[in-house]
Every structure is written in structure tokens, then in C-alpha cells.
Design an enzyme around this catalytic site. Structure first.
Site, PDB file in Angstrom:
ATOM      1  N   THR A 195     -11.476 -89.256  59.104  1.00  0.00           N
ATOM      2  CA  THR A 195     -11.911 -90.197  58.064  1.00  0.00           C
ATOM      3  C   THR A 195     -10.747 -91.053  57.563  1.00  0.00           C
ATOM      4  O   THR A 195      -9.632 -90.566  57.413  1.00  0.00           O
ATOM      5  CB  THR A 195     -12.488 -89.392  56.879  1.00  0.00           C
ATOM      6  OG1 THR A 195     -13.472 -88.513  57.389  1.00  0.00           O
ATOM      7  CG2 THR A 195     -13.095 -90.285  55.820  1.00  0.00           C
ATOM      8  N   GLY A 207      -8.415 -81.922  55.059  1.00  0.00           N
ATOM      9  CA  GLY A 207      -7.989 -80.725  54.336  1.00  0.00           C
ATOM     10  C   GLY A 207      -6.656 -80.216  54.877  1.00  0.00           C
ATOM     11  O   GLY A 207      -6.442 -80.185  56.086  1.00  0.00           O
ATOM     12  N   GLU A 257     -18.401 -83.478  57.377  1.00  0.00           N
ATOM     13  CA  GLU A 257     -18.962 -83.222  58.710  1.00  0.00           C
ATOM     14  C   GLU A 257     -20.215 -84.048  58.962  1.00  0.00           C
ATOM     15  O   GLU A 257     -21.133 -83.610  59.657  1.00  0.00           O
ATOM     16  CB  GLU A 257     -19.266 -81.733  58.904  1.00  0.00           C
ATOM     17  CG  GLU A 257     -18.052 -80.895  59.167  1.00  0.00           C
ATOM     18  CD  GLU A 257     -17.287 -81.338  60.407  1.00  0.00           C
ATOM     19  OE1 GLU A 257     -17.908 -81.922  61.306  1.00  0.00           O
ATOM     20  OE2 GLU A 257     -16.068 -81.128  60.447  1.00  0.00           O
TER      21      GLU A 257
END
Ligand SMILES: CCCCCCCC/C=C\CCCC(=O)SCCNC(=O)CCNC(=O)[C@H](O)C(C)(C)COP(=O)(O)OP(=O)(O)OC[C@H]1O[C@@H](n2cnc3c(N)ncnc32)[C@H](O)[C@@H]1OP(=O)(O)O
Ligand SMILES: Cc1cc2nc3c(=O)[nH]c(=O)nc-3n(C[C@H](O)[C@H](O)[C@H](O)COP(=O)(O)OP(=O)(O)OC[C@H]3O[C@@H](n4cnc5c(N)ncnc54)[C@H](O)[C@@H]3O)c2cc1C
Length: 572
Positions: free
Chosen positions: A50, A89, A331
Site C-alpha cells: 500500500t 506493519g 488485505e
């Protein structure tokens, strides 16, 4: 995973996406170079797809990887502010490597998104490498323990061998070799499949807490003069919680099915058979969205069903919610996933069935529906008799609702096209119907898998109570979506009334087994971490103990009294 079981961790992406992506997309040589050190945590990786400007629309990602044959290197670059990688993350402070998804340029052509292993921090000092600007994106709704990060790449050079080349390749002279199937580069089907099981776990935890607490908590009066009843005896409380319990079981079975399906189809893919990839993509995308949306809503139902104490973090329910809710977004954002399932699979399958193709897998019912459309309809019409007892007939009902909503969506696209709209406009003007069709398809799959599972249960008593739960799951879904069933002519108003009455009977039947059914999830106190959901039921003593431990209670008179309240008082 590592330190706090079931809580988000900085290493989640390393374990949940970096390692699996290597397993799926690395060559044997790359496995040796990256997987072993990653397994030993020398390499700590994340998955950086992303960007600030795009998450959903992967073709819109801007990061480039340009091959330079003179040095046998790729040059990774973030050309704009919006191209900065955003959200991964463990990227901010933890990782020393990232799998970066970037537009591959070689020999003057762009070949779309490919995955590259990019070292971002020095392996010993952990200092960002030259050309790498990396950091944390700041506080979020939850996930405070996770350093979701940003990454700006300024002409960073990596060796040719750092492109994941199991499928697509770049030769040393810059020649691009296509993957055997372009769809393999999307990936993501693994985690989406696993998230279905996470929905089940979140539901199991939430309803264990809420149902145990509802058996401990006494409130109000049912009959004047009698002791206050357990709140679990109120029909409305059962109506809130038992459908969640039923969904927790349903999703547990669906989660197991998705794991098995992922293993089976990814085995075929590794053997070179890609024919089942569309089924896996459609199922994992749709069920990820269906189960996370349902679980997200149900966690809140559980929290509110615990009254005031549900709002305390001692209940664990607020934390379960904030940690779970991003599954609806990451996701693959849920609406977008539902649209993938509908437009890339259901409508296509509907069209294939309409021209007589026999469909396999989860959409095989569309062939039956197409054949039925060709048969003459009985003059009387109307809904067939409804059994509120027979699970197979309910599965059939869900199947017919799904078939009808897929047809509605397909026809909507057709009508919009006939009005002169372009394919894209027709799709956009039908997207509400498409999401509805996906939702109905997934609902059918869940009900069917729950009922199929009952066949595998040998113990008669267990089978009986699971059948009651399956019945409740199916009938509650029918009641909640009665508009769809009525609209499709599958239900009449008197039948809908009977469904509501039968739901009430099922709630009563389930009441004696409710606590045992949540105990059967086998979630120990450490895993639940909830004062309200304690196995021994000693809620009040421990609630008091928990409050006493609040940092504000470390001193009898808090410093704020001397600093603010007292001076303020003296000025009034
Ligand atoms: C042990 C497990 C637990 C670990 C838990 C870890 C928790 C960690 C916490 C958080 C992790 C979060 C990680 C992330 O979020 S990573 C980023 C995720 N991003 C996305 O998912 C992006 C979503 N967008 C997309 O997937 C796509 O862009 C798109 C929506 C599918 C649209 O793309 P595009 O327009 O290019 O594609 P088309 O619609 O035109 O489709 C073209 C054909 O390809 C087929 N397709 C699409 N996707 C897939 C896929 N994934 N697999 C297989 N096939 C796919 C599609 O059906 C079309 O086929 P057709 O035959 O019609 O041509
Ligand atoms: C906690 C968390 C962890 C994350 N971890 C990672 C990570 O490790 N690695 C990583 O790469 N990313 C990560 N992400 C990013 C995540 O994958 C994206 O946020 C997600 O894919 C959604 O994309 P988006 O943010 O661009 O949403 P958008 O696409 O901008 O969605 C906004 C709205 O637009 C709608 N929309 C968008 N496109 C369409 C369409 N085609 N049709 C109809 N409606 C549409 C959506 O339905 C939604 O309502 C994480 C996100 C979160 C919240």
C-alpha cells in the site's frame, strides 16, 4: 504470535506475510539466501504494498523498479509524495527488510507490479540504509503495539536476484519473462483465507465473555418478589448472544474449510494447474469480507450486552474490537472484495451457466438455477412450503436466494448497458446489487458448510446441539434478510412469522447448553484476558481487584489535586 498471544505484534507481518510470500514466490536460490536468515530472525521483513495514494487499486501504485543492465541492479524509487509506502506493519522501526511491490520497468517497458526484496536497515546497527527514508505513521484507532510505517525510496539499488522470480523473471540482459499466469502476482489469497479463521476466533472470544458474564450477572425482576434472574434468562439477551454463538461455530467450520481449500488449490498451483485459482480467489475474498463484517458487528453486540462493564477494558471486548476491526479494511477492503467475488466470478459463472456450461465448485448451483429457468413454471407460483426444522431445505433456500440475487445483479448490468451506458458505468450502477449477490453467495456457502459439517459428527448429543445451532444460524439469517427471500418469492409473510416463532423456541432450547458451548471453545483465562469472561465466574472480586490496580490509584491523593484543583478552588 510471539509475546502476547492473539494480540497484534510488530513481527506479525514478518510471520504472516514476509515468510509466506517467500515460500510462494521465491526461487530455491532465493529461499536459501533469504528464508533461512528470516526464519532465524536475522532478516526481519514486512510486506510493503500500500502507498499513501493507493491501497485498493494496485495498478495505480507508483513505486518503480527500473532495471539497469550495466550494473545488474534494480533502482527502486518513490517518485511522488503519494507513492510513499504507507501502513505496512513492523515497517516503521522493527524490520530490516521489506518485500516492496513496485512497477517493473525494463528495456523501456513497464510490466506491472512485481515483488522485490529491499534491505532497508543495516543488519547490525539497524540504521536506515542510504536512500531509505523510513518511520512510523503515528497513532491509530488501535494496533498501538505495531509500528505501521512509511517508506520513501530514493533511487535505492538492489541486485537483480532480489526480484522474487519463481514466476516472472528478468534476464541479465533485461529481457522480461512473463509468469505462467498473470494472476499469480496478486497473491494475498493465503492471508485472506486465514482471516476467515480469525473471524471465528474473535467471535468465539467475544461470545465466551458475554455468555459467561450473562450467566453470572443478575439484574432486574422477571417475577415480582423473586430473586433477580441471570441476565442470560432474558429472551432479548439470548436473541443478542445465541446467534453470535451459532456464527462462531459456523465460522470455525468455514475457517477450517478455507485452510483445507487453500492447501489443496495451492498444491495444484505449485504443480502447474491454475484452473482452481479463480475459485480460491473468489472464495477467499468473499468469505474474508462476509465473516469479518459479521464478526465486527457481533463483537459490538457482545460488548453492549455486558452493559456498563462491557465498556471497561477489563472486559477485553474493547480491545478485541479495535484489534479486529481493521480486518474489514486490510488485505483488501471488504466492499472491494465483495465486488471481486461478484463481478469476477459470480456474474461470469452466471453467464457461463446461462449458455449451458456445467459449473463446478461453490457456484455449481448456478447451473441448476439456469436449468430451472428453462423449465416451465407451475401456474400457481408462490413460495414452496418452508420447514423450520429441515436443514437441507434451508440450505436449498439460501442457494435459491443467492441464485436469484446473482441473476438480479447480472440483469442490472445488462439493463444499464441497454440504456447506453458503457461497461464500466453499467458495472458501477449495479455495484450495490453485486455486493448483495456476493453477500448472499457467501451466506449460502457458510450455511451449507455448517450443515455439511454435521455429517461428520458421530456423537449423537453433540450432533443434536450443533444441529440446533445450525438451525438458529440459518433461521436468524433468514429473518434478518427476509426482504431478499420475500422479494425472490422464496418466503411468504406467514412463513416469516413462523420463522420468528421458531427462533424463540431455539433460544430456549439452547439456554441450558449455552455456557458449555462456549466452554467448548477451550479459550483459557490467559488467552481471554477478560475479567467478565473468567472461567470461575468470580467477576465482582476481580473487577474490584482490577480497578484497584489502576495507575490512578497508586496514591490516595493524586498530584492533579495539588497542581490544578486546589489553585483553581482558591481562585473562585
Ligand atoms: C498466520 C496468518 C495470520 C497472520 C496475520 C497477520 C496480520 C497482519 C495484519 C495486517 C496485514 C495487512 C496486510 C495488507 O493489507 S497487504 C495489502 C493488501 N492489499 C490488498 O489486498 C489490495 C486489494 N486490491 C486488490 O486485490 C486488487 O487490486 C483488485 C481489487 C483485485 C483489483 O485489481 P485489478 O484491477 O488489477 O484486477 P482486476 O479486477 O482487473 O482482475 C484481473 C483478474 O485477476 C483476478 N484476480 C484479482 N486478484 C486476484 C488474486 N488475489 N488472486 C487471483 N486472481 C486475482 C481477477 O479475478 C481477474 O480475473 P479475470 O479472469 O476476470 O481476468
Ligand atoms: C491496521 C492496518 C494494517 C495494514 N497493514 C498493511 C501492510 O502490512 N502492508 C500493506 O501493504 N498495507 C497494509 N495496510 C493497508 C491496507 O491493505 C489498505 O488500507 C487496504 O487495502 C484498503 O485500501 P485503501 O486504504 O486504499 O482504501 P480505499 O480503496 O481508499 O477505500 C476507501 C473507500 O473507497 C471504496 N472503494 C475503493 N475502490 C473501490 C472500488 N473499486 N469500487 C467500490 N468502492 C471502492 C472502499 O469500499 C472504501 O469504502 C494496512 C491497513 C491497516 C488499517
Amino acid at each position: 504470535s510471539c509475546v502476547h498471544p492473539d494480540r497484534p505484534e510488530p513481527l506479525d507481518l514478518h510471520l504472516g506475510m514476509f515468510l509466506p510470500t517467500l515460500l510462494n514466490q521465491a526461487t530455491p536460490e532465493q529461499m536459501e539466501r533469504f528464508f533461512t536468515p528470516a526464519w532465524n530472525l536475522r532478516i526481519i521483513g514486512t510486506y510493503a504494498q500500500t502507498e499513501m495514494g493507493h491501497g485498493t487499486h494496485l495498478r495505480g501504485l507508483e513505486t518503480t523498479a527500473t532495471f539497469d543492465p550495466s550494473t545488474q541492479e534494480f533502482v527502486l524509487h518513490s517518485p511522488t509524495i503519494s507513492s510513499i509506502k504507507w501502513w505496512p506493519g513492523g515497517l516503521g522501526k522493527t524490520s530490516n527488510h521489506a518485500i516492496v511491490l513496485a512497477q517493473l520497468h525494463t528495456q523501456g517497458r513497464c510490466h506491472g507490479l512485481h515483488a522485490f526484496i529491499v534491505p532497508i536497515r543495516d543488519m547490525d546497527t539497524h540504521v536506515p540504509l542510504p536512500g531509505v527514508v523510513v518511520g512510523d505513521i503515528g497513532p491509530k484507532f488501535g494496533f498501538s503495539e505495531v509500528d505501521n510505517g512509511f517508506l520513501k525510496l530514493e533511487h535505492v539499488r538492489i541486485p537483480l536476484d532480489n526480484m522474487l522470480m519463481k514466476f516472472a523473471k528478468v534476464e541479465p540482459d533485461g529481457t522480461y519473462v512473463k509468469p505462467p499466469s498473470a494472476k499469480l502476482t496478486y497473491g494475498m489469497v493465503f492471508i485472506r483465507s486465514m482471516i476467515v479463521g480469525q473471524s471465528a476466533l474473535a467471535l468465539a472470544k467475544s461470545c465466551t465473555i458475554a455468555i459467561r458474564y450473562s450467566a453470572v450477572r443478575h439484574q432486574s425482576e422477571l417475577r415480582p418478589g423473586e430473586p433477580e434472574p441471570q441476565i442470560l434468562n432474558y429472551q432479548t439477551q439470548q436473541h443478542k448472544l445465541f446467534p453470535v454463538l451459532a456464527a462462531a461455530y459456523a465460522f470455525t467450520f468455514v475457517g477450517q474449510y478455507m485452510k483445507d481449500t487453500y492447501r489443496r488449490i495451492s498444491g495444484d498451483i505449485h504443480a502447474g494447474d491454475y484452473s482452481q485459482l479463480p475459485e480460491l480467489h473468489a472464495l477467499s475474498a468473499g468469505l474474508k469480507a462476509f465473516t469479518t463484517w459479521a464478526a465486527n458487528a457481533a463483537i459490538e453486540v457482545c460488548r453492549m450486552s455486558c452493559g456498563g462493564h462491557g465498556y471497561s477494558r477489563s472486559s477485553a471486548l474493547p480491545d478485541i474490537y479495535v484489534e479486529f476491526t481493521p480486518t474489514c479494511t486490510y488485505e483488501g477492503e471488504n466492499t472491494v472484495m465483495m465486488l471481486q467475488t461478484a463481478s469476477r466470478y459470480l456474474v461470469k459463472s452466471y453467464r457461463q451457466a446461462s449458455v449451458g456450461q456445467r459449473l463446478q465448485g461453490s457456484v455449481s448451483y448456478l447451473s441448476e438455477a439456469a436449468a430451472q429457468r428453462l423449465r416451465p413454471r407451475p401456474v400457481s407460483g408462490g413460495a414452496a412450503p418452508l420447514s423450520t426444522q429441515d436443514l437441507l431445505s434451508l440450505v436449498h433456500l439460501y442457494q435459491r436466494r443467492a441464485a436469484s440475487l446473482v441473476e438480479l445483479a447480472a440483469k442490472s448490468i445488462q439493463q444499464e448497458l441497454q440504456r447506453g451506458r458503457s461497461q464500466e458505468e453499467a458495472w458501477n450502477h449495479s455495484s450495490i446489487d453485486l455486493v448483495r449477490a456476493s453477500d448472499a453467495h457467501c451466506h449460502f456457502v457458510v450455511v451449507k458448510l455448517f450443515v455439511d459439517k454435521l455429517e461428520q459428527v458421530d456423537d449423537a448429543a453433540v450432533k443434536a446441539v450443533l444441529s440446533t445451532l445450525a438451525l438458529l444460524y440459518a433461521l436468524k439469517g433468514l429473518a434478518d434478510n427476509s426482504g431478499d427471500f420475500l422479494q425472490a418469492g422464496l418466503l411468504t409473510v406467514p412463513q416469516a412469522t413462523r420463522v420468528s416463532a421458531r427462533i424463540k423456541e431455539l433460544l430456549e432450547e439452547l439456554r441450558p447448553d449455552a455456557v458449555a458451548l462456549v466452554d467448548a471453545f477451550d479459550l483459557n483465562d490467559r488467552k481471554l484476558n477478560s475479567v467478565l469472561g473468567r472461567y470461575d465466574g468470580n467477576v465482582y472480586e476481580h473487577l474490584y481487584e482490577w480497578a484497584r490496580q489502576s495507575p490512578l490509584n497508586a496514591t490516595e491523593v493524586h498530584e492533579s489535586f495539588h497542581k490544578y484543583l486546589k489553585p483553581l478552588r482558591s481562585r473562585l
